[in-house]
Design a protein around this motif. Sequence first.
Motif, mmCIF file in Angstrom:
data_model
loop_
_atom_site.group_PDB
_atom_site.id
_atom_site.type_symbol
_atom_site.label_atom_id
_atom_site.label_comp_id
_atom_site.label_asym_id
_atom_site.label_seq_id
_atom_site.Cartn_x
_atom_site.Cartn_y
_atom_site.Cartn_z
ATOM 1 N N LEU A 108 1.008 -1.156 -0.021
ATOM 2 C CA LEU A 108 0.255 -0.137 0.066
ATOM 3 C C LEU A 108 1.034 1.739 -0.467
ATOM 4 N N ASP A 109 0.634 2.037 -0.809
ATOM 5 C CA ASP A 109 1.729 3.353 -1.450
ATOM 6 C C ASP A 109 0.603 4.378 -0.485
ATOM 7 N N PRO A 110 1.344 5.330 -0.363
ATOM 8 C CA PRO A 110 0.884 7.099 0.214
ATOM 9 C C PRO A 110 -0.316 6.914 -0.332
ATOM 10 N N GLU A 111 -0.405 6.867 -1.646
ATOM 11 C CA GLU A 111 -2.128 7.250 -2.386
ATOM 12 C C GLU A 111 -2.907 6.513 -2.257
ATOM 13 N N HIS A 112 -2.591 4.808 -1.705
ATOM 14 C CA HIS A 112 -3.332 4.462 -1.800
ATOM 15 C C HIS A 112 -4.284 4.247 -0.337
ATOM 16 N N LEU A 113 -2.841 4.688 0.871
ATOM 17 C CA LEU A 113 -4.052 5.282 2.534
ATOM 18 C C LEU A 113 -5.116 6.675 2.382
ATOM 19 N N ALA A 114 -4.631 7.358 0.891
ATOM 20 C CA ALA A 114 -5.314 8.473 0.773
ATOM 21 C C ALA A 114 -6.493 8.349 0.332
ATOM 22 N N ILE A 115 -7.081 7.089 -0.745
ATOM 23 C CA ILE A 115 -7.641 7.185 -0.843
ATOM 24 C C ILE A 115 -8.617 6.231 0.747
ATOM 25 N N VAL A 116 -8.047 5.618 1.079
ATOM 26 C CA VAL A 116 -9.256 4.576 1.750
ATOM 27 C C VAL A 116 -9.367 6.115 3.438
ATOM 28 N N ARG A 117 -8.585 6.785 3.483
ATOM 29 C CA ARG A 117 -8.940 8.325 4.385
ATOM 30 C C ARG A 117 -9.843 8.784 3.620
ATOM 31 N N LEU A 118 -9.919 9.063 2.438
ATOM 32 C CA LEU A 118 -10.912 9.696 1.805
ATOM 33 C C LEU A 118 -12.256 9.181 1.538
ATOM 34 N N CYS A 119 -12.309 8.123 1.160
ATOM 35 C CA CYS A 119 -13.878 7.384 1.512
ATOM 36 C C CYS A 119 -14.368 7.166 2.607
ATOM 37 N N ARG A 120 -13.755 7.560 3.664
ATOM 38 C CA ARG A 120 -14.848 7.380 4.990
ATOM 39 C C ARG A 120 -16.247 7.790 4.889
ATOM 40 N N ARG A 121 -16.380 8.094 4.068
ATOM 41 C CA ARG A 121 -17.957 8.803 3.028
ATOM 42 C C ARG A 121 -17.614 8.149 1.831
ATOM 43 N N PRO A 122 -18.744 7.671 1.124
ATOM 44 C CA PRO A 122 -18.635 7.184 -0.324
ATOM 45 C C PRO A 122 -18.104 8.612 -1.641
ATOM 46 N N LEU A 123 -17.067 7.799 -2.023
ATOM 47 C CA LEU A 123 -17.417 9.111 -2.982
ATOM 48 C C LEU A 123 -17.320 8.452 -4.215
ATOM 49 N N SER A 124 -17.028 9.440 -5.871
ATOM 50 C CA SER A 124 -17.688 8.958 -6.814
ATOM 51 C C SER A 124 -15.192 8.618 -7.480
ATOM 52 N N VAL A 125 -15.527 7.589 -8.412
ATOM 53 C CA VAL A 125 -14.240 8.001 -8.867
ATOM 54 C C VAL A 125 -13.575 9.473 -9.075
ATOM 55 N N ALA A 126 -14.842 10.243 -9.600
ATOM 56 C CA ALA A 126 -14.283 11.591 -10.299
ATOM 57 C C ALA A 126 -13.683 12.470 -9.052
ATOM 58 N N GLU A 127 -14.683 12.276 -7.843
ATOM 59 C CA GLU A 127 -14.534 12.896 -6.811
ATOM 60 C C GLU A 127 -13.324 12.404 -5.758
ATOM 61 N N ILE A 128 -12.573 11.574 -6.166
ATOM 62 C CA ILE A 128 -10.932 10.999 -5.632
ATOM 63 C C ILE A 128 -10.485 11.468 -6.678
ATOM 64 N N ALA A 129 -9.857 11.555 -7.902
ATOM 65 C CA ALA A 129 -8.738 11.849 -9.054
ATOM 66 C C ALA A 129 -8.819 13.450 -8.271
#
Length: 119
Positions: free
Chosen positions: A48-69
Motif C-alpha cells: 500500500l502506497d501513500p496514494e492507496h492510504l489517501a484513498i482509504v482516508r477519503l473514502c470514509r464516506r462514499p465518493l465517486s472515482v471522479a471526486e477521488i481523482a
Amino acid sequence: MNPDEQLYDEQVVRPYVISRGRTEARANLDLISLAVAIRQPTGLEVGLDPEHLAIVRLCRRPLSVAEIAAALDLPAGTVRVLLGDLLDSGFVAVQDPQPEVDVLDERMYRAVLDGLRAL
C-alpha cells in the motif's frame, strides 16, 4: 530541462510511477462509480502506497472515482488502478452506477457536468 519539459514529466511520469506502470484497472469502474472504505489499514500491509492510504482516508464516506481523482489531483485512470488494488485487498467496496438511467434526464447531465468541472 526547461520548465515546460519538467511540467510534462511530472504530469506523465508521476501517475505512471504511482500505478506501477499499469494502465488497466482490475475492476471495471466508471467515473461515477462510488467507493467507500470498509476496512482501515493497520500500517502493516505490504504494497500500500501513500496514494492507496489517501484513498482509504477519503473514502470514509462514499465518493465517486471522479471526486477521488479531483481530491488527489490524479488522473482518473490512475485512481481506477489504485481503487482496483484496494478492492482486491478488501479495503474498499465499490457500487457501480444504476443501470437504469434515463438518458433524457437533465439532472444526470448536470451531475456529469458538475463532476467534470470539479476536475
